[in-house]
Design an enzyme around this catalytic site. Structure first.
Site, mmCIF file in Angstrom:
data_model
loop_
_atom_site.group_PDB
_atom_site.id
_atom_site.type_symbol
_atom_site.label_atom_id
_atom_site.label_comp_id
_atom_site.label_asym_id
_atom_site.label_seq_id
_atom_site.Cartn_x
_atom_site.Cartn_y
_atom_site.Cartn_z
ATOM 1 N N GLU A 13 0.819 -1.222 0.000
ATOM 2 C CA GLU A 13 0.000 0.000 0.000
ATOM 3 C C GLU A 13 0.848 1.266 0.000
ATOM 4 O O GLU A 13 0.404 2.306 -0.476
ATOM 5 C CB GLU A 13 -0.985 -0.015 1.186
ATOM 6 C CG GLU A 13 -2.053 -1.094 1.028
ATOM 7 C CD GLU A 13 -2.916 -1.290 2.269
ATOM 8 O OE1 GLU A 13 -2.402 -1.145 3.401
ATOM 9 O OE2 GLU A 13 -4.124 -1.588 2.106
ATOM 10 N N GLY A 79 -12.318 -4.112 1.507
ATOM 11 C CA GLY A 79 -13.356 -4.992 0.985
ATOM 12 C C GLY A 79 -14.620 -4.177 0.776
ATOM 13 O O GLY A 79 -15.024 -3.423 1.669
ATOM 14 N N MET A 173 -9.054 -3.334 8.102
ATOM 15 C CA MET A 173 -8.531 -3.796 9.401
ATOM 16 C C MET A 173 -7.746 -2.730 10.164
ATOM 17 O O MET A 173 -7.065 -3.068 11.142
ATOM 18 C CB MET A 173 -7.674 -5.049 9.181
ATOM 19 C CG MET A 173 -8.467 -6.195 8.620
ATOM 20 S SD MET A 173 -7.485 -7.676 8.255
ATOM 21 C CE MET A 173 -7.077 -8.199 9.912
ATOM 22 N N GLU A 174 -7.770 -1.489 9.753
ATOM 23 C CA GLU A 174 -6.936 -0.468 10.399
ATOM 24 C C GLU A 174 -7.599 0.900 10.554
ATOM 25 O O GLU A 174 -7.250 1.633 11.497
ATOM 26 C CB GLU A 174 -5.627 -0.252 9.597
ATOM 27 C CG GLU A 174 -4.737 -1.473 9.501
ATOM 28 C CD GLU A 174 -5.118 -2.400 8.349
ATOM 29 O OE1 GLU A 174 -5.840 -1.976 7.419
ATOM 30 O OE2 GLU A 174 -4.715 -3.588 8.402
ATOM 31 N N ASP A 197 -11.607 -6.313 -3.187
ATOM 32 C CA ASP A 197 -12.426 -7.524 -3.187
ATOM 33 C C ASP A 197 -13.788 -7.169 -2.604
ATOM 34 O O ASP A 197 -13.991 -6.035 -2.168
ATOM 35 C CB ASP A 197 -11.754 -8.616 -2.321
ATOM 36 C CG ASP A 197 -11.563 -8.134 -0.899
ATOM 37 O OD1 ASP A 197 -10.528 -7.495 -0.619
ATOM 38 O OD2 ASP A 197 -12.465 -8.354 -0.057
HETATM 39 N N1 LIG Z 1 -11.980 -8.699 2.795
HETATM 40 C C1 LIG Z 1 -11.208 -7.898 3.590
HETATM 41 N N2 LIG Z 1 -11.308 -8.005 4.933
HETATM 42 C C2 LIG Z 1 -10.577 -7.208 5.748
HETATM 43 N N3 LIG Z 1 -9.698 -6.277 5.300
HETATM 44 C C3 LIG Z 1 -9.578 -6.139 3.961
HETATM 45 C C4 LIG Z 1 -8.761 -5.280 3.159
HETATM 46 C C5 LIG Z 1 -7.868 -4.178 3.656
HETATM 47 N N4 LIG Z 1 -6.555 -4.586 4.236
HETATM 48 C C6 LIG Z 1 -5.836 -5.586 3.474
HETATM 49 C C7 LIG Z 1 -5.175 -6.500 4.479
HETATM 50 C C8 LIG Z 1 -5.869 -7.857 4.416
HETATM 51 C C9 LIG Z 1 -5.453 -8.794 5.496
HETATM 52 S S1 LIG Z 1 -4.428 -10.146 5.091
HETATM 53 C C10 LIG Z 1 -3.772 -9.947 3.556
HETATM 54 C C11 LIG Z 1 -3.047 -11.173 3.084
HETATM 55 O O1 LIG Z 1 -1.763 -11.218 3.609
HETATM 56 C C12 LIG Z 1 -0.932 -12.094 2.921
HETATM 57 C C13 LIG Z 1 0.260 -12.409 3.793
HETATM 58 O O2 LIG Z 1 0.509 -13.775 3.741
HETATM 59 C C14 LIG Z 1 -5.363 -5.797 5.802
HETATM 60 O O3 LIG Z 1 -4.308 -4.859 6.031
HETATM 61 C C15 LIG Z 1 -6.659 -5.065 5.614
HETATM 62 C C16 LIG Z 1 -9.027 -5.595 1.859
HETATM 63 N N5 LIG Z 1 -9.980 -6.596 1.773
HETATM 64 C C17 LIG Z 1 -10.321 -6.947 3.053
#
Ligand SMILES: Nc1ncnc2c(CN3C[C@H](CCSCCOCCO)[C@@H](O)C3)c[nH]c12
Length: 229
Positions: A13, A79, A173-174, A197
């Protein structure tokens, strides 16, 4: 003269943001790296917190308390919940909540603890600059509610709970932890996300496929906003 904090959660990001800067000074602190740059006469500190509310709170508080930032912009992915939001689309938060904060056993609403509030509002003046930039650049953005929790949401059941409980338009998540920190420390802040997504059973696949392109959408828009500060 404002000192700007630009924050993300994942390296992907902030990587498209760092690409705009040179002469970057790296400061290591509290298991993290803070990138200091000068841009358009602004002092800027850039960092990614790592995933989740705790890391995001630590980084936001550090950027303000240790680095002296007095304005904080967040750029990242989210998301989508609102069906109007397609993958790649931009959402500006007007308010944020914590969908996994739950002491309903004591009769309190979801997202509430004593001394807190369910929704934290972002800074109107920063949103107005962002909307002006969007109009000038013919960018489609929506302004809405973002719900934050310490879980990657990948089920319609959890997505529907978040939508019906908080009327949220997107989730991540933040953001809400950044909001609580900035609100408590009286620092103007702005939360921008691009959809990666739709938080349902395909979320994991879509996230992997669209993280980079959506992170770039958000970063490119954020840089245009920075130029107006
Ligand atoms: N559906 C969803 N649910 C919750 N949050 C999000 C977000 C936003 N950000 C992306 C990231 C996703 C967490 S893990 C990523 C995979 O890591 C891979 C490492 O192995 C976290 O920092 C929150 C996008 N789609 C989401």
């Amino acid at each position: 003269m404002i000192k700007l904090a630009i924050m993300g959660a994942m390296e992907e990001e902030i990587e498209p943001l760092l690409a705009h800067f040179e002469n970057i000074n790296v400061v290591e602190f509290a298991d993290n790296k803070y990138y200091e740059v000068k841009y358009n006469g602004l002092e800027i500190v850039i960092a990614y917190s790592k995933i989740g509310k705790v890391f995001a709170s630590l980084t936001a508080a550090t950027m303000i308390e240790k680095f002296g930032c007095d304005t904080l912009l967040f750029s990242g992915v989210a998301g989508g919940i609102n069906p109007e939001l397609k993958i790649g689309d931009l959402i500006i938060a007007d308010k944020l909540c914590q969908h996994d904060l739950d002491i309903t056993a004591f009769g309190h609403p979801n997202g509430y603890v004593p001394g807190g509030k369910v929704f934290v509002e972002t800074t109107k003046s920063l949103r107005e600059i962002a909307i002006k930039v969007a109009n000038e650049n013919n960018l489609k953005v929506i302004v809405g509610t973002i719900a934050t929790g310490d879980q990657f949401v990948h089920s319609t059941e959890r997505k529907d709970f978040i939508q019906s409980t908080f009327k949220a338009d997107a989730l991540e998540m933040e953001g809400a932890s950044v909001a609580v920190v900035c609100d408590a420390l009286n620092v103007p802040f702005f939360i921008l996300r691009a959809i990666s997504d739709t938080a349902d059973m395909d979320a994991g696949f879509d996230f992997d496929e669209f993280l980079k392109s959506s992170a770039k959408n958000s970063a490119d828009y954020l840089i245009k906003i920075v130029k107006e500060l």
